[in-house]
Design an enzyme around this catalytic site. Structure first.
Site, PDB file in Angstrom:
ATOM      1  N   TRP A   1      -6.772  47.397 -37.305  1.00  0.00           N
ATOM      2  CA  TRP A   1      -7.102  48.466 -38.249  1.00  0.00           C
ATOM      3  C   TRP A   1      -7.118  47.961 -39.680  1.00  0.00           C
ATOM      4  O   TRP A   1      -7.936  48.375 -40.481  1.00  0.00           O
ATOM      5  CB  TRP A   1      -6.151  49.658 -38.067  1.00  0.00           C
ATOM      6  CG  TRP A   1      -6.288  50.238 -36.688  1.00  0.00           C
ATOM      7  CD1 TRP A   1      -5.378  50.191 -35.681  1.00  0.00           C
ATOM      8  CD2 TRP A   1      -7.451  50.896 -36.146  1.00  0.00           C
ATOM      9  NE1 TRP A   1      -5.894  50.793 -34.553  1.00  0.00           N
ATOM     10  CE2 TRP A   1      -7.152  51.231 -34.816  1.00  0.00           C
ATOM     11  CE3 TRP A   1      -8.704  51.229 -36.656  1.00  0.00           C
ATOM     12  CZ2 TRP A   1      -8.056  51.881 -33.977  1.00  0.00           C
ATOM     13  CZ3 TRP A   1      -9.612  51.883 -35.831  1.00  0.00           C
ATOM     14  CH2 TRP A   1      -9.283  52.201 -34.516  1.00  0.00           C
TER      15      TRP A   1
ATOM     16  N   ASP B   1      -2.035  52.954 -44.701  1.00  0.00           N
ATOM     17  CA  ASP B   1      -2.594  53.611 -43.523  1.00  0.00           C
ATOM     18  C   ASP B   1      -1.414  53.865 -42.588  1.00  0.00           C
ATOM     19  O   ASP B   1      -0.908  52.942 -41.950  1.00  0.00           O
ATOM     20  CB  ASP B   1      -3.639  52.708 -42.851  1.00  0.00           C
ATOM     21  CG  ASP B   1      -4.133  53.277 -41.530  1.00  0.00           C
ATOM     22  OD1 ASP B   1      -3.684  54.369 -41.128  1.00  0.00           O
ATOM     23  OD2 ASP B   1      -4.976  52.615 -40.885  1.00  0.00           O
TER      24      ASP B   1
ATOM     25  N   LYS C   1      -2.532  61.258 -33.880  1.00  0.00           N
ATOM     26  CA  LYS C   1      -1.451  60.521 -33.213  1.00  0.00           C
ATOM     27  C   LYS C   1      -0.130  61.273 -33.362  1.00  0.00           C
ATOM     28  O   LYS C   1       0.521  61.571 -32.380  1.00  0.00           O
ATOM     29  CB  LYS C   1      -1.355  59.112 -33.774  1.00  0.00           C
ATOM     30  CG  LYS C   1      -2.593  58.317 -33.413  1.00  0.00           C
ATOM     31  CD  LYS C   1      -2.518  56.890 -33.827  1.00  0.00           C
ATOM     32  CE  LYS C   1      -3.642  56.115 -33.185  1.00  0.00           C
ATOM     33  NZ  LYS C   1      -4.973  56.545 -33.651  1.00  0.00           N
TER      34      LYS C   1
HETATM   35  C1  LIG Z   1      -3.398  52.522 -37.670  1.00  0.00           C
HETATM   36  C2  LIG Z   1      -4.723  53.170 -37.421  1.00  0.00           C
HETATM   37  N1  LIG Z   1      -5.598  53.284 -38.443  1.00  0.00           N
HETATM   38  C3  LIG Z   1      -6.794  53.848 -38.288  1.00  0.00           C
HETATM   39  C4  LIG Z   1      -7.200  54.339 -37.060  1.00  0.00           C
HETATM   40  C5  LIG Z   1      -8.554  54.975 -36.943  1.00  0.00           C
HETATM   41  O1  LIG Z   1      -8.368  56.342 -37.018  1.00  0.00           O
HETATM   42  P1  LIG Z   1      -9.562  57.404 -36.896  1.00  0.00           P
HETATM   43  O2  LIG Z   1      -9.996  57.398 -35.479  1.00  0.00           O
HETATM   44  O3  LIG Z   1      -8.910  58.683 -37.325  1.00  0.00           O
HETATM   45  O4  LIG Z   1     -10.650  56.984 -37.824  1.00  0.00           O
HETATM   46  C6  LIG Z   1      -6.312  54.242 -35.963  1.00  0.00           C
HETATM   47  C7  LIG Z   1      -6.617  54.734 -34.613  1.00  0.00           C
HETATM   48  O5  LIG Z   1      -7.396  55.443 -34.216  1.00  0.00           O
HETATM   49  C8  LIG Z   1      -5.058  53.643 -36.160  1.00  0.00           C
HETATM   50  O6  LIG Z   1      -4.187  53.526 -35.140  1.00  0.00           O
END
Ligand SMILES: Cc1ncc(COP(=O)(O)O)c(C=O)c1O
Length: 322
Positions: free
Chosen positions: A103, A172, A196
């Site tokens: 991520w 994040d 989550k």
């Molecule tokens: C730490 C982290 N950041 C970003 C994301 C991406 O999130 P989204 O699907 O809401 O864009 C995720 C997982 O989906 C994640 O676990």
């Protein structure tokens, strides 16, 4: 109704039954209004009360001061990978990123489209199985970005990284937000997709210092500026009303459990049990270094590559769909 089973999915993840039951009641009629929660106008009084309560509970749980906005956006955490540099990385400046997994790599890729990026540390050399102890920052970075919990690699920062004085820390926190107390005052901006730890997908929580919002450029697309959400209490356009409603119920549930300290305690106990089992197992091996282990995502392998191949073969059997 089918019996609910244990669901260890990282996200969308399991929600408290109490929350789901209350939501079920309000699907057909929010309180005595005769209109379901998803059908209420976002400008009407009943929804406004839901919206304000969600923000107030969020502030209460983490002790967020009036120096910060609490915003409800759409586009997931992934849109924040772009919005953060678009709003906070001025032309010619450099943003520093701590790269601890897939991520943060994605966040870096988006930031590179906006300006200069410096990698202050990375744990890619050992497949992201640890949180680096040292960072080398650039000269006066616009901000420092890190991913507090690495969902896929099962590592988590035990505490916030130390950053140069006055440099905004951006996080994040999608996969560990509200799993433990957060010292919001140490941050410039915290973002998290809700699915989550906070509610359903479709709503993203952003906690951002007011001065950073004011400094942001005004020539960006309206919906890409934090200012738009801040000026209108996340009601410039139709917000993800149902997601915000559920988030509010989850916040209420967390408060009832004893707040974020209590969440931390429960999560430590749950993760501790799993790690204890894995440490003693001859079949499984946790993937993260001991001092970098996540309380949220306990990742492990069998050490036998054949099991991965076989499960892949099973999934490809005729009739199976992904
Ligand atoms: C730490 C982290 N950041 C970003 C994301 C991406 O999130 P989204 O699907 O809401 O864009 C995720 C997982 O989906 C994640 O676990």
């Amino acid at each position: 109704m089918a019996e609910r089973i244990y669901n260890f999915s990282a996200g969308p993840a399991v929600l408290p039954v109490e929350v789901l039951e209350e939501a079920r009641e309000n699907l057909l009629s929010l309180g005595t209004t005769g209109i379901g929660i998803m059908e209420h106008s976002h400008r009407g009084k009943p929804y406004m009360a839901v919206h304000e309560e969600a923000e107030a509970l969020c502030r209460e749980l983490t002790g967020i001061s009036s120096d910060y906005h609490v915003l409800f956006l759409q586009g997931g955490a992934s849109l924040q990978f772009s919005m953060v540099p678009m709003n906070l990385l001025a032309a010619g400046a450099t943003a520093d990123y701590l790269v601890t997994g897939a991520w943060s790599q994605k966040a870096v890729a988006e930031a590179c489209k906006c300006g200069n990026v410096h990698i202050a540390c990375t744990s890619e050399d050992r497949n992201f199985c640890y949180i680096p102890k040292e960072c080398t920052f650039s000269n006066r970075p616009a901000y420092v970005h890190f991913t507090s919990n690495n969902t896929i690699f099962g590592t988590e920062f035990a505490r916030e990284p130390e950053v140069p004085h006055g440099v905004p820390l951006i996080c994040d926190a999608s996969s560990d937000i509200f799993s433990r107390p957060i010292a919001v005052a140490k941050y410039g901006l915290i973002y998290a997709g809700a699915q989550k730890n906070l509610g359903p997908s479709g709503v993203t929580l952003v906690i951002v210092r007011k001065d950073l919002v004011e400094r942001g450029p005004k020539d960006l697309g309206t919906m890409l500026q934090y200012r738009t959400y801040a000026d209108d209490h996340s009601l410039y356009n139709t917000p993800p009303t149902f997601g915000i409603y559920i988030m509010g119920l989850v916040f209420k549930w967390i408060r009832k459990q004893g707040g974020l300290e209590a969440m931390d305690q429960v999560n430590r106990e749950k993760a501790g049990k799993l790690y204890q089992y894995l440490d003693g197992s001859r079949l499984f091996r946790p993937t993260a270094d001991r001092d970098s282990r996540s309380q949220m995502n306990v990742t492990f392998v069998t050490g036998d590559t054949r099991s991965t191949r076989n499960s892949w073969r099973r999934r490809r059997r005729p009739g199976w769909t992904d």
